[in-house]
Motif scaffolding. Structure first.
Motif, PDB file in Angstrom:
ATOM      1  N   GLU A  56       0.828  -1.212   0.000  1.00 13.57           N
ATOM      2  CA  GLU A  56       0.000   0.000   0.000  1.00 13.57           C
ATOM      3  C   GLU A  56       0.862   1.261   0.000  1.00 13.57           C
ATOM      4  O   GLU A  56       0.535   2.248  -0.664  1.00 13.57           O
ATOM      5  N   LYS A  60       0.652   4.150  -2.936  1.00 10.47           N
ATOM      6  CA  LYS A  60       0.480   5.596  -2.716  1.00 10.47           C
ATOM      7  C   LYS A  60       1.644   6.377  -3.333  1.00 10.47           C
ATOM      8  O   LYS A  60       1.447   7.475  -3.868  1.00 10.47           O
ATOM      9  N   GLU A 123      -8.111   0.982   6.425  1.00  7.89           N
ATOM     10  CA  GLU A 123      -9.082   0.642   5.377  1.00  7.89           C
ATOM     11  C   GLU A 123      -8.442   0.672   3.998  1.00  7.89           C
ATOM     12  O   GLU A 123      -8.753  -0.167   3.142  1.00  7.89           O
ATOM     13  N   ASN A 124      -7.545   1.617   3.751  1.00 11.89           N
ATOM     14  CA  ASN A 124      -6.851   1.673   2.459  1.00 11.89           C
ATOM     15  C   ASN A 124      -5.995   0.427   2.235  1.00 11.89           C
ATOM     16  O   ASN A 124      -5.931  -0.106   1.110  1.00 11.89           O
ATOM     17  N   GLN A 127      -8.346  -2.370   1.436  1.00 14.92           N
ATOM     18  CA  GLN A 127      -8.901  -2.194   0.098  1.00 14.92           C
ATOM     19  C   GLN A 127      -7.935  -2.701  -0.968  1.00 14.92           C
ATOM     20  O   GLN A 127      -8.341  -3.346  -1.944  1.00 14.92           O
TER      21      GLN A 127
END
Length: 262
Positions: A56, A60, A123-124, A127
């Motif tokens: 993640e 990003k 949550e990211n 996801q």
């Protein structure tokens, strides 16, 4: 393949000699073939979940929502126990996101992990797991959060999910080529060597992430053997930590020997 049926039989013989639970995924990256034993079973991830957190962060970065050279100042309230080195340092130091990610992987630094979870958002992270098609991998709590565990929140994965993440990294498809190369470089610098490498030659090239809790030991990595490359993920629980490590080591040695014979 017929040979894998034989391999599975011999591995099941090793598993039958221990009391606990063992989940395995083996994948030959050159032949694009492999097998799993309980590979889809949902188990506690321990620090294996840090692979998804790393992915993640790279996502990003690829979206230009952050730079890996951005820094975060470590403060007293961030200190937690368990694995890592940040807890031993004075507060006030600034670390880049890349440095925190590196510590999270190579020494499994829990404080660095929690800083990144807060920065990225739980949550990211979950996801991304869904987007990647992970079936059982879920971040439900921060590291060393005993209160969350008491309330039923925990971190999970399965051997098949970890194998998929490693395969995507090897194929340079996890986020993109640059991100995959950076993740591979960090995994190659892993300092914990008591599981998959336990009975292997000391100079073996391996990119991996491991994790442990009481009576639980996990490890998964990409292993290079001459011109052959394979993924092996072994998740164990329900016996002493030493037995777990020895079981991972025995299965890893067996697979290594079989690959060497090919």
């Amino acid at each position: 393949m017929e040979k894998y049926t034989e391999w599975e039989k011999e591995i099941n013989e090793i598993i039958s000699q221990v009391e606990g639970e063992v989940c395995i995924n083996f994948y030959d990256l050159d032949k694009n073939d492999g097998f799993s034993i309980n590979g889809d079973k949902k188990v506690l991830s321990a620090s294996m979940i840090k692979l998804l957190i790393l992915a993640e962060l790279m996502k990003k970065n690829s979206e230009n929502k952050l730079s890996l050279s951005d820094t975060i100042m470590i403060k007293d309230f961030m200190k937690i126990g368990g694995d890592g080195v940040l807890k031993e340092l004075n507060s006030g130091h600034h670390f880049t996101l890349k440095e925190l990610a590196t510590l999270m992987i190579i020494v499994s630094d829990n404080q660095a992990t929690n800083v990144l979870i807060d920065f990225l958002g739980m949550e990211n992270i979950n996801q991304l797991g869904r987007e990647l098609g992970l079936k059982e991998t879920f971040l439900g709590r921060k590291m060393m959060d005993t209160e969350a565990r008491k309330n039923g929140y925990d971190n999970y994965t399965c051997a098949d999910d970890i194998s998929l993440l490693l395969k995507l990294i090897y194929q340079e498809k996890l986020i993109n080529k640059k991100a995959s190369q950076l993740m591979l470089d960090i995994l190659l610098r892993q300092q914990q060597r008591e599981r998959l490498q336990r009975y292997l030659p000391s100079d073996i090239k391996i990119a991996h992430k491991c994790g442990d809790l009481d009576n639980l030991e996990n490890d998964g990595g990409i292993i290079w053997l001459g011109d052959k490359t394979y993924i092996l993920v072994i998740l164990t629980n329900g016996m002493s930590n030493l037995q777990c490590k020895q079981t991972i080591g025995k299965i890893s040695k067996f697979i290594f020997g079989k690959m060497e014979e090919q």
